[in-house]
Enzyme design. Structure first.
Site, mmCIF file in Angstrom:
data_model
loop_
_atom_site.group_PDB
_atom_site.id
_atom_site.type_symbol
_atom_site.label_atom_id
_atom_site.label_comp_id
_atom_site.label_asym_id
_atom_site.label_seq_id
_atom_site.Cartn_x
_atom_site.Cartn_y
_atom_site.Cartn_z
ATOM 1 C CG HIS A 76 -18.630 -16.103 17.221
ATOM 2 N ND1 HIS A 76 -19.249 -16.199 15.994
ATOM 3 C CD2 HIS A 76 -17.329 -16.436 17.015
ATOM 4 C CE1 HIS A 76 -18.366 -16.588 15.086
ATOM 5 N NE2 HIS A 76 -17.197 -16.730 15.677
ATOM 6 C CB CYS A 105 -36.773 -37.210 21.753
ATOM 7 S SG CYS A 105 -36.703 -35.918 20.502
ATOM 8 C CG ASP A 131 -38.693 -39.545 23.819
ATOM 9 O OD1 ASP A 131 -37.669 -40.201 23.520
ATOM 10 O OD2 ASP A 131 -39.506 -39.133 22.965
ATOM 11 C CG HIS A 132 -41.106 -43.548 24.764
ATOM 12 N ND1 HIS A 132 -41.516 -42.225 24.806
ATOM 13 C CD2 HIS A 132 -41.686 -44.079 23.643
ATOM 14 C CE1 HIS A 132 -42.314 -41.981 23.786
ATOM 15 N NE2 HIS A 132 -42.421 -43.078 23.063
ATOM 16 C CB THR A 182 -36.372 -36.231 15.394
ATOM 17 O OG1 THR A 182 -37.171 -35.435 16.293
ATOM 18 C CG2 THR A 182 -37.267 -37.160 14.584
ATOM 19 C CG HIS A 191 -19.067 -19.886 15.270
ATOM 20 N ND1 HIS A 191 -19.135 -19.780 13.901
ATOM 21 C CD2 HIS A 191 -17.741 -19.990 15.568
ATOM 22 C CE1 HIS A 191 -17.910 -19.817 13.388
ATOM 23 N NE2 HIS A 191 -17.045 -19.958 14.381
HETATM 24 C C1 RB5 Z 1 -42.007 -40.070 19.978
HETATM 25 O O1 RB5 Z 1 -42.760 -40.918 19.153
HETATM 26 C C2 RB5 Z 1 -41.322 -39.012 19.135
HETATM 27 O O2 RB5 Z 1 -42.257 -38.126 18.607
HETATM 28 C C3 RB5 Z 1 -40.274 -38.271 19.942
HETATM 29 O O3 RB5 Z 1 -39.325 -39.164 20.393
HETATM 30 C C4 RB5 Z 1 -39.502 -37.213 19.199
HETATM 31 O O4 RB5 Z 1 -38.961 -37.693 18.014
HETATM 32 C C5 RB5 Z 1 -40.196 -35.914 19.008
HETATM 33 O O5 RB5 Z 1 -39.635 -34.946 18.468
#
Ligand code: RB5
Length: 142
Positions: free
Chosen positions: A134, A66, A9-10, A68, A99
């Site tokens: 596994h 993304c 994503d961005h 996280t 695994h």
């Molecule tokens: C975007 O703000 C953020 O929520 C996204 O990049 C990600 O971390 C979502 O899990």
């Protein structure tokens, strides 16, 4: 060498560029499913696109980024046949291949720095599924 589907994503866009450069320098081919800028967008679009490319065997493996790694991996895991792992260190990345036969790696650009992300990618790509006990467990997931 593999054909690797990549998406972000961005929030993950800038780290994706670094990862693409690294993968290409290692001899891998890349199919980039976007996003292609830091303009705000929604991670499920790219999680699904990369997951479909891997599930259909258009690409060998996938990488998703993304903020996280959480949202985009959840989206990818909705596609049948996808085993996406979100990692912030190389050990889990390697073991997830050995695994769990993961076919998509996700991580967060707000969680890991670029050098650590490269180490995670290299560990993940170096791992081969060990099969045996596994395999029964992975088959059970399916
Ligand atoms: C975007 O703000 C953020 O929520 C996204 O990049 C990600 O971390 C979502 O899990």
């Amino acid at each position: 060498m593999s054909l690797i589907a990549i998406g972000c994503d961005h929030v993950g866009f800038e780290l994706k560029i670094r990862i693409i450069d690294h993968l290409q320098s290692q001899g891998h081919s890349i199919k980039d499913f976007g996003t292609h800028s830091t303009e705000r967008t929604d991670y499920p679009i790219f999680g699904k696109a990369v997951a479909n490319a891997v599930a259909s065997r258009e690409c060998d493996k996938g990488i998703l980024i993304c903020g996280t790694g959480v949202g985009i991996s959840i989206a990818a895991n909705k596609v049948h046949g996808i085993r996406a792992v979100v990692c912030s260190e190389p050990y889990s990345a390697l073991l997830s291949r050995q695994h769990n036969d993961t076919n998509i790696l996700a991580f967060g650009s707000r969680v890991v720095g670029a050098d650590l992300a490269v180490m995670i990618v290299d560990a993940w790509l170096s791992g081969e599924f060990e099969g045996g006990r596994h395999k029964n467990r992975v088959d059970n997931i399916e």
